[in-house]
Design an enzyme around this catalytic site. Structure first.
Site, PDB file in Angstrom:
ATOM      1  N   ARG A  45      -9.430  -0.135   4.242  1.00 56.88           N
ATOM      2  CA  ARG A  45      -9.169   0.063   2.815  1.00 56.88           C
ATOM      3  C   ARG A  45      -9.944  -0.898   1.924  1.00 56.88           C
ATOM      4  O   ARG A  45     -10.298  -0.555   0.802  1.00 56.88           O
ATOM      5  CB  ARG A  45      -7.670  -0.084   2.522  1.00 56.88           C
ATOM      6  CG  ARG A  45      -6.831   1.106   2.955  1.00 56.88           C
ATOM      7  CD  ARG A  45      -5.394   0.933   2.492  1.00 56.88           C
ATOM      8  NE  ARG A  45      -4.569   2.070   2.844  1.00 56.88           N
ATOM      9  CZ  ARG A  45      -4.328   3.109   2.051  1.00 56.88           C
ATOM     10  NH1 ARG A  45      -4.879   3.153   0.841  1.00 56.88           N
ATOM     11  NH2 ARG A  45      -3.543   4.098   2.439  1.00 56.88           N
ATOM     12  N   ILE A  79       5.071  -4.217  10.377  1.00 56.11           N
ATOM     13  CA  ILE A  79       5.308  -3.799   8.997  1.00 56.11           C
ATOM     14  C   ILE A  79       4.953  -2.326   8.972  1.00 56.11           C
ATOM     15  O   ILE A  79       3.784  -1.955   9.056  1.00 56.11           O
ATOM     16  CB  ILE A  79       4.503  -4.646   8.009  1.00 56.11           C
ATOM     17  CG1 ILE A  79       4.992  -6.103   8.081  1.00 56.11           C
ATOM     18  CG2 ILE A  79       4.639  -4.095   6.586  1.00 56.11           C
ATOM     19  CD1 ILE A  79       4.249  -7.060   7.171  1.00 56.11           C
ATOM     20  N   LYS A 135      -0.346  -9.706   8.610  1.00 55.50           N
ATOM     21  CA  LYS A 135      -0.151  -8.297   8.951  1.00 55.50           C
ATOM     22  C   LYS A 135      -1.525  -7.777   9.351  1.00 55.50           C
ATOM     23  O   LYS A 135      -2.424  -7.645   8.517  1.00 55.50           O
ATOM     24  CB  LYS A 135       0.386  -7.512   7.754  1.00 55.50           C
ATOM     25  CG  LYS A 135       0.483  -6.010   8.007  1.00 55.50           C
ATOM     26  CD  LYS A 135       0.868  -5.253   6.742  1.00 55.50           C
ATOM     27  CE  LYS A 135       0.870  -3.741   7.008  1.00 55.50           C
ATOM     28  NZ  LYS A 135       1.184  -2.964   5.780  1.00 55.50           N
ATOM     29  N   THR A 146       0.834  -1.210   0.000  1.00 57.61           N
ATOM     30  CA  THR A 146       0.000   0.000   0.000  1.00 57.61           C
ATOM     31  C   THR A 146       0.864   1.253   0.000  1.00 57.61           C
ATOM     32  O   THR A 146       0.642   2.176  -0.790  1.00 57.61           O
ATOM     33  CB  THR A 146      -0.916   0.004   1.231  1.00 57.61           C
ATOM     34  OG1 THR A 146      -1.696  -1.184   1.242  1.00 57.61           O
ATOM     35  CG2 THR A 146      -1.833   1.214   1.226  1.00 57.61           C
ATOM     36  N   TYR A 160     -13.069  -4.596  -2.784  1.00 60.76           N
ATOM     37  CA  TYR A 160     -14.244  -4.307  -3.625  1.00 60.76           C
ATOM     38  C   TYR A 160     -15.188  -5.500  -3.732  1.00 60.76           C
ATOM     39  O   TYR A 160     -16.399  -5.358  -3.583  1.00 60.76           O
ATOM     40  CB  TYR A 160     -13.837  -3.822  -5.033  1.00 60.76           C
ATOM     41  CG  TYR A 160     -15.018  -3.292  -5.828  1.00 60.76           C
ATOM     42  CD1 TYR A 160     -15.541  -2.032  -5.557  1.00 60.76           C
ATOM     43  CD2 TYR A 160     -15.618  -4.060  -6.814  1.00 60.76           C
ATOM     44  CE1 TYR A 160     -16.641  -1.551  -6.255  1.00 60.76           C
ATOM     45  CE2 TYR A 160     -16.719  -3.583  -7.524  1.00 60.76           C
ATOM     46  CZ  TYR A 160     -17.229  -2.339  -7.241  1.00 60.76           C
ATOM     47  OH  TYR A 160     -18.308  -1.869  -7.924  1.00 60.76           O
ATOM     48  N   TYR A 181      -2.840 -10.100   4.679  1.00 62.72           N
ATOM     49  CA  TYR A 181      -2.874  -8.689   5.064  1.00 62.72           C
ATOM     50  C   TYR A 181      -4.324  -8.273   5.267  1.00 62.72           C
ATOM     51  O   TYR A 181      -5.104  -8.242   4.328  1.00 62.72           O
ATOM     52  CB  TYR A 181      -2.197  -7.842   3.984  1.00 62.72           C
ATOM     53  CG  TYR A 181      -2.157  -6.355   4.217  1.00 62.72           C
ATOM     54  CD1 TYR A 181      -2.358  -5.790   5.475  1.00 62.72           C
ATOM     55  CD2 TYR A 181      -1.882  -5.495   3.162  1.00 62.72           C
ATOM     56  CE1 TYR A 181      -2.309  -4.427   5.672  1.00 62.72           C
ATOM     57  CE2 TYR A 181      -1.824  -4.117   3.343  1.00 62.72           C
ATOM     58  CZ  TYR A 181      -2.040  -3.588   4.603  1.00 62.72           C
ATOM     59  OH  TYR A 181      -1.991  -2.229   4.789  1.00 62.72           O
TER      60      TYR A 181
END
Length: 297
Positions: A141, A206, A164, A47, A110, A136
């Site tokens: 997001r 991270i 993560k 990202t 999405y 992740y």
């Protein structure tokens, strides 16, 4: 028994762009800054690296550059996630061929997959990947979150190394830790939660903030992993204002702005991301000054 891909502070490194493509020479300078200041792993094309706006060819060149320049000094992990399972599988295989030690695969955005869909997605990618997979979870997001019970299922796959975790849900994290075996490893995905997550068994972070202050994030992780949570807690609190400033606008706007102010060529942002507001630019500059991170005149 699995072993963690890394322990400590892994930098989610920015991607320096020029007007045409990735500035690989600037990337090498950023990597040197990280390696000279104790960073324990490099996570490329995530990202923070603006991978969503990079072409496939750009991603592969950037990954190959990182692998070549780091040259085995620390693990290199590539972001290879997609909302298409087939694309994530292909990118993971190709990144492995480029020499990465592992891949970081974000939840499919999405599409908003069900928990069963997430299990099938990750198992399909992990089956195909020649290197270990880090899941992740960043629902702010992607619009989807992984349940602790789903982690327990994913933990059974021999090629899924851990997660993560950036959901910011300590209760769910505790349930995940209780449901999963010890060799399902957890890394903090939020800089300001590093000490708390490590106290619950996390293996490090991270980190976005490591882009600008790698030595401090390495020390914070090292204190946690040595069990000195009193000192780690004090350092976490000392870093809070810097952590907040690096997220005063959507990541990676503040951190790339900060690196440019520090004299490192992080380059421009790619649309739809753009420069910060004047107020936030001033906040970023003042915070860097406070932490002694701006070059001396």
């Amino acid at each position: 028994m699995k072993t963690p891909l890394f322990t400590g502070s892994g930098v989610a490194i920015v991607t320096p762009f020029n007007h045409e493509t990735v500035d690989l020479e600037a990337l090498r300078h950023l990597l040197d800054f990280q390696l000279e200041n104790g960073t324990d792993a490099v996570i490329v094309c995530g990202t923070t690296g603006e991978a969503a706006t990079m072409s496939y060819a750009e991603r592969m060149r950037t990954i190959e550059c990182c692998v070549e320049h780091v040259n085995g000094r620390v693990p290199v992990i590539a972001g290879t996630g997609s909302n298409s399972t087939e694309t994530a599988r292909t990118q993971s295989r190709d990144a492995a061929r480029a020499g990465v030690h592992g891949v970081l695969v974000v939840t499919p955005y999405y599409n908003k997959a069900s928990q069963e869909g997430l299990v099938r997605h990750y198992n399909t990618v992990a089956d195909a990947s020649p290197v270990p997979v880090i899941v992740y979870d960043v629902p702010s997001r992607t619009g989807v979150s992984i349940a602790p019970e789903t982690y327990a299922r994913l933990a059974q796959h021999p090629n899924i190394n851990g997660v993560k975790e950036a959901a910011g849900n300590p209760g769910a994290l505790q349930r995940t830790r209780n449901l999963c075996p010890e060799d399902f490893f957890i890394w903090s995905g939020n800089d300001d939660e590093t000490a708390a997550m490590c106290m619950l068994g996390g293996k490090g972070v991270i980190s976005v903030v490591a882009n600008v202050f790698p030595a401090a994030m390495h020390r914070l992780s090292a204190l946690c992993l040595s069990g000195d949570f009193a000192a780690a807690g004090r350092l976490q609190l000392e870093l809070k204002e810097l952590c907040d400033a690096m997220f005063c606008e959507v990541n990676p706007i503040p951190v790339k702005t900060a690196l440019n102010l520090m004299g490192y060529h992080a380059g421009q942002l790619r649309l739809p991301l753009c420069e910060p507001s004047e107020g936030n630019l001033d906040r970023i500059r003042r915070t860097l000054e406070q932490y002694g991170l701006l070059p001396q005149a």
